[in-house]
Motif scaffolding. Structure first.
Motif, PDB file in Angstrom:
ATOM      1  N   LEU A  92      47.979 -27.840  61.818  1.00 27.28           N
ATOM      2  CA  LEU A  92      48.965 -27.205  60.929  1.00 27.28           C
ATOM      3  C   LEU A  92      49.093 -25.715  61.232  1.00 27.28           C
ATOM      4  CD1 LEU A  92      48.137 -29.022  57.554  1.00 27.28           C
ATOM      5  CD2 LEU A  92      50.236 -29.250  58.930  1.00 27.28           C
ATOM      6  N   ALA A  93      48.002 -25.119  61.711  1.00 27.97           N
ATOM      7  CA  ALA A  93      48.050 -23.705  62.085  1.00 27.97           C
ATOM      8  C   ALA A  93      48.611 -23.507  63.489  1.00 27.97           C
ATOM      9  CB  ALA A  93      46.645 -23.097  61.995  1.00 27.97           C
ATOM     10  N   GLY A  94      49.048 -24.631  64.120  1.00 26.37           N
ATOM     11  CA  GLY A  94      49.695 -24.523  65.429  1.00 26.37           C
ATOM     12  C   GLY A  94      48.743 -24.453  66.605  1.00 26.37           C
ATOM     13  N   LYS A  95      47.505 -24.878  66.388  1.00 26.99           N
ATOM     14  CA  LYS A  95      46.527 -24.806  67.467  1.00 26.99           C
ATOM     15  C   LYS A  95      46.410 -26.148  68.184  1.00 26.99           C
ATOM     16  CE  LYS A  95      45.356 -20.828  65.589  1.00 26.99           C
ATOM     17  NZ  LYS A  95      45.994 -19.597  66.057  1.00 26.99           N
ATOM     18  N   ASP A  96      46.078 -26.077  69.473  1.00 27.89           N
ATOM     19  CA  ASP A  96      45.611 -27.266  70.175  1.00 27.89           C
ATOM     20  C   ASP A  96      44.163 -27.492  69.770  1.00 27.89           C
ATOM     21  OD1 ASP A  96      48.028 -27.662  71.605  1.00 27.89           O
ATOM     22  OD2 ASP A  96      47.439 -26.097  73.039  1.00 27.89           O
ATOM     23  N   VAL A  97      43.705 -28.736  69.909  1.00 31.92           N
ATOM     24  CA  VAL A  97      42.383 -29.083  69.395  1.00 31.92           C
ATOM     25  C   VAL A  97      41.582 -29.920  70.397  1.00 31.92           C
ATOM     26  CG1 VAL A  97      41.123 -30.338  67.587  1.00 31.92           C
ATOM     27  CG2 VAL A  97      43.195 -29.051  66.996  1.00 31.92           C
ATOM     28  N   LEU A  98      40.326 -29.526  70.540  1.00 34.21           N
ATOM     29  CA  LEU A  98      39.346 -30.394  71.219  1.00 34.21           C
ATOM     30  C   LEU A  98      38.302 -30.732  70.166  1.00 34.21           C
ATOM     31  CD1 LEU A  98      37.966 -31.680  73.759  1.00 34.21           C
ATOM     32  CD2 LEU A  98      36.841 -29.486  74.115  1.00 34.21           C
ATOM     33  N   VAL A  99      38.163 -32.022  69.870  1.00 32.13           N
ATOM     34  CA  VAL A  99      37.285 -32.418  68.769  1.00 32.13           C
ATOM     35  C   VAL A  99      36.191 -33.377  69.275  1.00 32.13           C
ATOM     36  CG1 VAL A  99      38.934 -34.232  68.089  1.00 32.13           C
ATOM     37  CG2 VAL A  99      37.212 -33.461  66.450  1.00 32.13           C
ATOM     38  N   GLU A 100      35.007 -33.177  68.740  1.00 37.23           N
ATOM     39  CA  GLU A 100      33.874 -34.032  69.099  1.00 37.23           C
ATOM     40  C   GLU A 100      34.160 -35.510  68.862  1.00 37.23           C
ATOM     41  OE1 GLU A 100      30.791 -34.028  70.573  1.00 37.23           O
ATOM     42  OE2 GLU A 100      32.136 -32.405  71.144  1.00 37.23           O
ATOM     43  N   LYS A 101      33.453 -36.359  69.553  1.00 31.72           N
ATOM     44  CA  LYS A 101      33.540 -37.805  69.327  1.00 31.72           C
ATOM     45  C   LYS A 101      32.594 -38.160  68.187  1.00 31.72           C
ATOM     46  CE  LYS A 101      29.359 -38.589  70.754  1.00 31.72           C
ATOM     47  NZ  LYS A 101      28.362 -39.114  69.816  1.00 31.72           N
ATOM     48  N   PRO A 102      32.836 -39.199  67.407  1.00 28.05           N
ATOM     49  CA  PRO A 102      34.102 -39.930  67.401  1.00 28.05           C
ATOM     50  C   PRO A 102      35.181 -39.091  66.734  1.00 28.05           C
ATOM     51  CG  PRO A 102      32.670 -40.770  65.680  1.00 28.05           C
ATOM     52  CD  PRO A 102      31.867 -39.751  66.442  1.00 28.05           C
ATOM     53  N   PHE A 103      36.416 -39.391  67.110  1.00 23.57           N
ATOM     54  CA  PHE A 103      37.581 -38.631  66.655  1.00 23.57           C
ATOM     55  C   PHE A 103      37.554 -38.458  65.132  1.00 23.57           C
ATOM     56  CE2 PHE A 103      42.562 -38.936  66.781  1.00 23.57           C
ATOM     57  CZ  PHE A 103      42.655 -37.600  66.435  1.00 23.57           C
ATOM     58  N   THR A 104      37.516 -39.594  64.432  1.00 25.34           N
ATOM     59  CA  THR A 104      37.541 -39.560  62.960  1.00 25.34           C
ATOM     60  C   THR A 104      36.690 -40.716  62.439  1.00 25.34           C
ATOM     61  OG1 THR A 104      39.468 -41.003  63.002  1.00 25.34           O
ATOM     62  CG2 THR A 104      39.895 -38.631  62.808  1.00 25.34           C
ATOM     63  N   ARG A 105      36.578 -40.805  61.126  1.00 25.00           N
ATOM     64  CA  ARG A 105      35.812 -41.909  60.555  1.00 25.00           C
ATOM     65  C   ARG A 105      36.628 -43.185  60.478  1.00 25.00           C
ATOM     66  NH1 ARG A 105      31.659 -40.153  55.888  1.00 25.00           N
ATOM     67  NH2 ARG A 105      33.454 -39.162  54.942  1.00 25.00           N
ATOM     68  N   THR A 106      37.929 -43.038  60.265  1.00 24.09           N
ATOM     69  CA  THR A 106      38.761 -44.238  60.103  1.00 24.09           C
ATOM     70  C   THR A 106      39.973 -44.173  61.013  1.00 24.09           C
ATOM     71  OG1 THR A 106      40.161 -43.262  58.405  1.00 24.09           O
ATOM     72  CG2 THR A 106      38.122 -44.322  57.649  1.00 24.09           C
ATOM     73  N   SER A 107      40.518 -45.343  61.276  1.00 22.69           N
ATOM     74  CA  SER A 107      41.706 -45.412  62.121  1.00 22.69           C
ATOM     75  C   SER A 107      42.902 -44.789  61.395  1.00 22.69           C
ATOM     76  CB  SER A 107      41.995 -46.856  62.513  1.00 22.69           C
ATOM     77  OG  SER A 107      42.083 -47.675  61.368  1.00 22.69           O
ATOM     78  N   ALA A 108      42.918 -44.875  60.078  1.00 23.40           N
ATOM     79  CA  ALA A 108      44.029 -44.270  59.327  1.00 23.40           C
ATOM     80  C   ALA A 108      44.049 -42.757  59.549  1.00 23.40           C
ATOM     81  CB  ALA A 108      43.892 -44.589  57.833  1.00 23.40           C
ATOM     82  N   GLU A 109      42.882 -42.131  59.457  1.00 17.30           N
ATOM     83  CA  GLU A 109      42.795 -40.687  59.723  1.00 17.30           C
ATOM     84  C   GLU A 109      43.267 -40.364  61.139  1.00 17.30           C
ATOM     85  OE1 GLU A 109      38.873 -39.515  56.949  1.00 17.30           O
ATOM     86  OE2 GLU A 109      38.710 -39.629  59.124  1.00 17.30           O
ATOM     87  N   ALA A 110      42.810 -41.168  62.100  1.00 19.35           N
ATOM     88  CA  ALA A 110      43.169 -40.914  63.501  1.00 19.35           C
ATOM     89  C   ALA A 110      44.678 -40.996  63.685  1.00 19.35           C
ATOM     90  CB  ALA A 110      42.456 -41.917  64.410  1.00 19.35           C
ATOM     91  N   ARG A 111      45.268 -42.035  63.081  1.00 19.79           N
ATOM     92  CA  ARG A 111      46.720 -42.211  63.231  1.00 19.79           C
ATOM     93  C   ARG A 111      47.486 -41.026  62.632  1.00 19.79           C
ATOM     94  NH1 ARG A 111      45.504 -47.907  62.119  1.00 19.79           N
ATOM     95  NH2 ARG A 111      45.803 -49.057  64.088  1.00 19.79           N
ATOM     96  N   GLU A 112      47.011 -40.553  61.489  1.00 20.08           N
ATOM     97  CA  GLU A 112      47.703 -39.428  60.837  1.00 20.08           C
ATOM     98  C   GLU A 112      47.642 -38.174  61.722  1.00 20.08           C
ATOM     99  OE1 GLU A 112      46.659 -38.816  56.708  1.00 20.08           O
ATOM    100  OE2 GLU A 112      47.407 -36.742  56.773  1.00 20.08           O
ATOM    101  N   LEU A 113      46.499 -37.945  62.320  1.00 22.50           N
ATOM    102  CA  LEU A 113      46.360 -36.758  63.170  1.00 22.50           C
ATOM    103  C   LEU A 113      47.216 -36.866  64.432  1.00 22.50           C
ATOM    104  CD1 LEU A 113      42.518 -36.083  62.836  1.00 22.50           C
ATOM    105  CD2 LEU A 113      44.401 -34.828  61.740  1.00 22.50           C
ATOM    106  N   ILE A 114      47.260 -38.064  65.006  1.00 18.16           N
ATOM    107  CA  ILE A 114      48.102 -38.263  66.199  1.00 18.16           C
ATOM    108  C   ILE A 114      49.562 -37.970  65.851  1.00 18.16           C
ATOM    109  CG2 ILE A 114      49.027 -40.027  67.759  1.00 18.16           C
ATOM    110  CD1 ILE A 114      46.223 -41.336  67.702  1.00 18.16           C
ATOM    111  N   ASP A 115      50.012 -38.504  64.716  1.00 10.75           N
ATOM    112  CA  ASP A 115      51.396 -38.277  64.301  1.00 10.75           C
ATOM    113  C   ASP A 115      51.661 -36.786  64.093  1.00 10.75           C
ATOM    114  OD1 ASP A 115      51.860 -40.944  64.400  1.00 10.75           O
ATOM    115  OD2 ASP A 115      51.754 -41.278  62.227  1.00 10.75           O
ATOM    116  N   LEU A 116      50.733 -36.141  63.411  1.00  7.89           N
ATOM    117  CA  LEU A 116      50.896 -34.713  63.139  1.00  7.89           C
ATOM    118  C   LEU A 116      50.983 -33.907  64.436  1.00  7.89           C
ATOM    119  CD1 LEU A 116      50.982 -32.443  60.995  1.00  7.89           C
ATOM    120  CD2 LEU A 116      48.482 -32.415  61.057  1.00  7.89           C
ATOM    121  N   ALA A 117      50.089 -34.218  65.372  1.00  9.64           N
ATOM    122  CA  ALA A 117      50.087 -33.498  66.649  1.00  9.64           C
ATOM    123  C   ALA A 117      51.394 -33.732  67.385  1.00  9.64           C
ATOM    124  CB  ALA A 117      48.901 -33.947  67.505  1.00  9.64           C
TER     125      ALA A 117
END
Lengths: 339, 339, 339, 339
Positions: free
Chosen positions: A85-110
């Motif tokens: 949301l602050a306009g940054k690119d992100v490198l995030v540790e594994k695992p990406f998120t706890r749930t697939s719903a969270e992952a999907r939301e972040l992919i959409d946002l990006a």
């Protein structure tokens, strides 16, 4: 030069900091760390970086282009979301998120914001996995019929996720990278010995179409460290032993031969095996995390999709989620399509 | 001196013959073998033994006190039954029988007739397993919380039984010997790659009471031979690596410590690990099969029950049968009480 | 069929007996053994062989074509001489004799009488050494620049010969077989820790023409068994680790590159290294002693010279003799031409 | 806080820099490096350190208390001398100097000026060597009768010193540290394969009083990396294998038993062996260089003599010098008293 804000200077953060500091493509501009002792260490080692406890303030600093997140899994979603949301690119540790719903939301946002997400599946950047990938793509193994991995050691028992979330992402990302397809179903069994319902030993079994299976043993309660990854192909087979100081990847010209047989004997064998030379290919040299950091820099500069992007991260999280559901139901078979 | 009639001079028979020939307690009186080439080899190596193709005739010969059966599993029931009916003691290859019903019938017959059944679970007679058994009995490991075994190699694909029946009896007999209790439930998954519905790779998962689990990976399609048996205890842990030329058994003074913790931190850890010395105890020396043959002689002479008697054989067969049922139903949990 | 008289049923004799018994080319006719306990064991295992304490009588028996000698080194000369005089072919344990003078006399005698001498340098008949020999002959290694072997274990201290006479014959015969030339000079150092002036640890250093060296560490007082044979070539290098259960021979595509360099820097390097794949070739399968016994049968039948004939035996003994002289003079350089 | 001036940012310098930077006892004040590319790298990684090409200027800078020298051997004498004359304490790379005369001059100078010399024999600060030292001091091994080390790999061929000067200092410092006495005589043999008369493979043989020997194989032309250090004692024996990821030190309860024997048999054995358990003691954890840096800080602050002081450095250099003399004379025995 890409300005980096690193959040988390715990176990893995220092490795990230060291690489970003030593690469000319980056400026390690700021480090966000809540723990005063770890923050002091960050200052000692990186005197030119701003060290802060305020993540929001770091997102607002000048000269921060990308955020690198090395905090516990439970925080990944919020921290990544805020960074995007602050306009940054992100490198995030594994695992990406706890749930697939969270992952999907972040992919959409990006995607909406035109930002890059990379998930730190470091093993994909090792010379070993790069070499195996090349051999698989060249068809050297024939058809892959099974994958088996043992990834065990005496590990720090984590308090927010079980051993599957901690160790299996390595096997799942490598497997996904090699096979380029999702499993059909997942089964997981395990046990918790710390009295907290968080499994410290677990076995994952993945079913793929076309009679392919993958099986992973992950364990925080092993007296010995084992990193033994086995790939069975119809032409050749690979052992990738990451504990070896050299010759980590061995390619065996071994397999079975189905024989026509109608011998009327109790000792008859319709299947024989063949065995040839073993080759340990020379592996590209270099620290995987440095290779990954260079790849991330290239993606940031050319706006390309990283090898371990959000979709790779999501594939891994889907299996983790299915495994979590299975392990809580005594190993029931969970179809991935339900996730 | 105990007169021996050996049936089967295929893969394992020659090892049995060599040991019975060299021990003064025995007279290797006869060898029954159908295959002419193998029979000729038997004659060449054991010129003083009668070599025949007629099993019934061998049972009738003078001077035969005990029958040693080294033939495919499918023949064990009939051959053992005939031997018991002829009043012989029996040493039979593992697994004892194909089904628990067969095993129970043979146990009953032996008890009625006052005959001894020994099942050739050779590993129980190794210095390694004897030493582990002693350590477990002495309470050195604390409470055993998991067992994990990997027993894989490029093996001859058998045509009458799958890899579980071929390799898992070793792990099951060792586990049974150490734990002295049966599992509650069994799950098995695997795959067949030879087009004959006989699994060549399989994973067994055993649930015991009191949060104990055991897991076995058996595989005929591995490019490398692995024999890695792991026992996790609350006090100590053991690695038994049978591929090592020496120091096969290593005892690790390692484990976890549950900490009281109320730290409000994302990095908090309630469980820490402790690590101390490793000891590789000196193992008793000697070929396991020779130790077993001496034990069998003693049982025959004193009419005692062998360590690996019919009941041990039955315990193993029950798990095999449950595993077989599970693997045909995608790893469904099969309660052992149903077998 | 070749009638065999075996003398010596101590440590190695039983292995010889087993192979001669199981091969159809041979008839194990008689065994000569002085020790009553060992003689009884010979009778138990080979009931169809005549067991005697009278060597001269065995030489006179009907049906004895070849004598196999597995007795201490100090007896080799007399026993071999008597066998040759009685018109027998001979297979004698390594080392051939204690002195080069003895070896030369036996070679002359055998040639005069038209008899065959084979020295039991078993390693030459292993799949490993056969494969290495093939690679060397094919020029795969380039020019061989050094050989290094470590052959150490906790061994039975012998009372008639030192560790050089016991263990170095393996390295010397392999080296002679590969290089097909004698060294120019020998140096040996070592120590005796049993208070009997018989060295239990020793190092041999062999100088060859053309800047080639070979070095052997032999040791009866090592806590671990090591069999590590290294061959450095200008093109490739080989590690032959006989303790590995598989992949005993590894061929490394590694070496050095001499660079033209005139850089004026303290860090300048004129020599760089190159590194490529490693290949572990598939080795021929089979017990070396069996292969050797088959080769000896062929030589006896076709009157051919064995691979490990008296001349090979003499080459080995010459180096042993030079090493013995050197070790008694603090490692003085002894030219082989003086032996 | 101790101000550090580091000279040399080549191969080993970065490791020193990293440790001095991360320890709160130190301030990494300046780095002297001639090579522009390496100097740029130093600046990138240590932005708060002054980077210079002028060693004399660095010695004059404010806030420099100690000089750390990580340059080629040939420069050690001049750089150390200048630092001592400038009143600095010194930590210098191994080997201390090229000749014993240089070493003695520097020791005298340091003593006159009250300065500290530490030689970077890093291995002495490993948990492995600390543990072995403790076991030796506690008398666990009995009397040490031999030491044998193999330290080989495919290494960068150096242009100013041979493989003995490069690798043997590790073995010599460990041996000196454990035995606390100098050898009586030294022999060395080897060969040069790069056409420059600089040996790339060498064997050192050290004679001590009381029948103790030590032998080292050092080699830049080995396809495999081996770090195998063996200590034979009359009570116990140690294998220190530095290539193992864990259990680097193994203590074997093995040895020989001298038997009274007058048996009149060819098979008689006067010496038997005994074998018991093996123990791999838990080793202190931590990077050796960090432990050494902490030790150096303590010595600087308390004006104490370092474990690896100039005298240790001199002991090592004396053997190197004797070995150099021997290797140029075909392995002639060189008495250490002549150096």
């Amino acid at each position: 030069m890409i300005g980096i804000g690193l959040v988390g200077f715990g176990y893995w953060g220092p490795n990230l900091a060291r690489n970003f500091q030593s690469l000319p493509q980056y400026q390690l501009a700021a480090i966000c760390e809540m723990n005063p002792e770890r923050a002091a260490l960050a200052s000692q080692n990186y005197p030119t970086a701003a060290v802060t406890t305020d993540y929001a303030a770091m997102l607002d600093m000048d000269g921060i282009d990308a955020i690198v997140i090395a905090t516990p899994v439970s925080t990944h979603f919020e921290l990544t979301r805020a960074a995007l949301l602050a306009g940054k690119d992100v490198l995030v540790e594994k695992p990406f998120t706890r749930t697939s719903a969270e992952a999907r939301e972040l992919i959409d946002l990006a995607e909406t914001r035109g930002r890059i997400i990379a998930v730190d599946h470091t093993f994909l950047y090792t010379g070993a996995v790069q070499t195996i990938k090349r051999l698989v793509e060249a068809g050297e193994l024939g058809k892959i019929v099974y994958i088996d991995s043992v990834r065990i050691n005496l590990g720090l028992f984590q308090s927010d996720v079980n051993v599957i979330y901690d160790l299996a992402p390595h096997d799942l990302s490598i497997t996904q990278h090699l096979l380029e397809r999702d499993p059909v179903a997942v089964q997981a069994v395990g046990a918790s010995h710390a009295g907290n319902d968080i499994e410290n030993i677990a076995y994952l079994h993945l079913e793929y179409e076309d009679n392919l299976i993958a099986h992973f043993h992950v364990n925080w309660l092993s007296p010995v460290k084992v990193r033994h990854f086995l790939i069975g192909g119809t032409s050749k087979m690979i052992v990738y032993d990451d504990m070896q100081p050299s010759e980590k990847v061995k390619v065996y010209d071994k397999g079975i031969v189905i024989k026509e047989g109608d011998v009327e004997s109790l000792y008859r064998v319709y299947v024989d095996y063949r065995t040839g030379d073993m080759v340990a290919p020379k592996l590209p040299f270099g620290e995987a995390l440095r290779v990954e950091a260079e790849h991330f820099a290239e993606c940031v500069e050319t706006r390309c999709r990283p090898i371990s992007d959000g979709h790779m991260g999501l594939s891994v999280v889907r299996v983790l989620e299915a495994a979590q559901r299975s392990i809580k139901h005594h190993g029931d078979r969970v179809e991935l399509s339900s996730i």
